[in-house]
Write a protein that holds these residues in place. Structure first.
Motif, PDB file in Angstrom:
ATOM      1  N   VAL A 117      32.730   0.238  79.791  1.00  0.00           N
ATOM      2  CA  VAL A 117      32.421   1.424  80.556  1.00  0.00           C
ATOM      3  C   VAL A 117      31.003   1.473  80.669  1.00  0.00           C
ATOM      4  CG1 VAL A 117      34.692   2.317  80.341  1.00  0.00           C
ATOM      5  CG2 VAL A 117      32.788   3.229  78.844  1.00  0.00           C
ATOM      6  N   GLU A 118      30.433   1.113  79.693  1.00  0.00           N
ATOM      7  CA  GLU A 118      28.693   1.472  79.747  1.00  0.00           C
ATOM      8  C   GLU A 118      28.121   0.423  80.820  1.00  0.00           C
ATOM      9  OE1 GLU A 118      27.363   3.721  78.384  1.00  0.00           O
ATOM     10  OE2 GLU A 118      28.886   4.385  76.980  1.00  0.00           O
ATOM     11  N   LEU A 119      27.372   1.111  81.703  1.00  0.00           N
ATOM     12  CA  LEU A 119      26.724   0.331  82.798  1.00  0.00           C
ATOM     13  C   LEU A 119      25.059  -0.121  82.230  1.00  0.00           C
ATOM     14  CD1 LEU A 119      27.553   1.969  85.952  1.00  0.00           C
ATOM     15  CD2 LEU A 119      28.561  -0.033  84.819  1.00  0.00           C
ATOM     16  N   ASP A 120      24.433   0.978  81.508  1.00  0.00           N
ATOM     17  CA  ASP A 120      23.300   0.564  81.134  1.00  0.00           C
ATOM     18  C   ASP A 120      23.039  -0.357  80.018  1.00  0.00           C
ATOM     19  OD1 ASP A 120      20.314   2.035  80.731  1.00  0.00           O
ATOM     20  OD2 ASP A 120      21.186   1.876  78.579  1.00  0.00           O
ATOM     21  N   ILE A 121      22.236  -1.229  80.029  1.00  0.00           N
ATOM     22  CA  ILE A 121      22.224  -2.343  79.134  1.00  0.00           C
ATOM     23  C   ILE A 121      22.045  -2.053  77.544  1.00  0.00           C
ATOM     24  CG2 ILE A 121      19.789  -2.893  79.447  1.00  0.00           C
ATOM     25  CD1 ILE A 121      22.368  -5.614  78.937  1.00  0.00           C
ATOM     26  N   GLY A 122      21.117  -0.953  77.337  1.00  0.00           N
ATOM     27  CA  GLY A 122      20.634  -0.498  76.110  1.00  0.00           C
ATOM     28  C   GLY A 122      22.160   0.193  75.335  1.00  0.00           C
TER      29      GLY A 122
END
Length: 126
Positions: free
Chosen positions: A21-26
């Motif tokens: 669900v995470e879009l941010d690469i970090g």
């Protein structure tokens, strides 16, 4: 890692570890590091229990030792992966996340932590 490679890295992470669900690469890297820790944590915990004498971990019961070990192992691997990918760990981790490192106060317990970090990082395919 440059911003141009984020999409390729995200796609590789999804192929290797499944969707997120995470879009941010970090945050994706943080999530995968946490999962990788789960794969190796117990392998090192049994030996760690025998080497806590003289460290700040000595008085902890098994459950609390596992929680402390898993938390600092997770934060350490996340820090290493973020740094290696050119991201600023302070954007993702709080100072308190790494504060538990001081409890690994003897060479023996620090050795277990360091070995677990190296194995976990080695298990991550980036």
């Amino acid at each position: 890692m440059t911003a141009k490679k984020y999409d390729a890295v995200s796609a590789a992470l999804e192929q290797q570890y499944g969707s997120s669900v995470e879009l941010d690469i970090g945050w994706r890297l943080m999530e995968q590091a946490s999962l990788a820790v789960g794969e190796v944590c117990r392998d090192y915990l049994a030996d760690l229990r025998y080497d806590t004498r003289g460290s700040f971990l000595e008085e902890l019961d098994v459950l609390n030792l596992e929680v402390r070990f898993r938390n600092i192992l997770t934060a350490s691997v996340q820090y290493a992966v973020l740094t290696r990918c050119g991201l600023d760990p302070s954007d993702y981790l709080e100072d308190e996340d790494l504060a538990g490192i001081t409890e690994f106060s003897t060479p023996a317990v620090l050795h277990h932590l360091g070995s677990a970090i190296l194995r976990t990082r080695g298990n991550l395919t980036l």
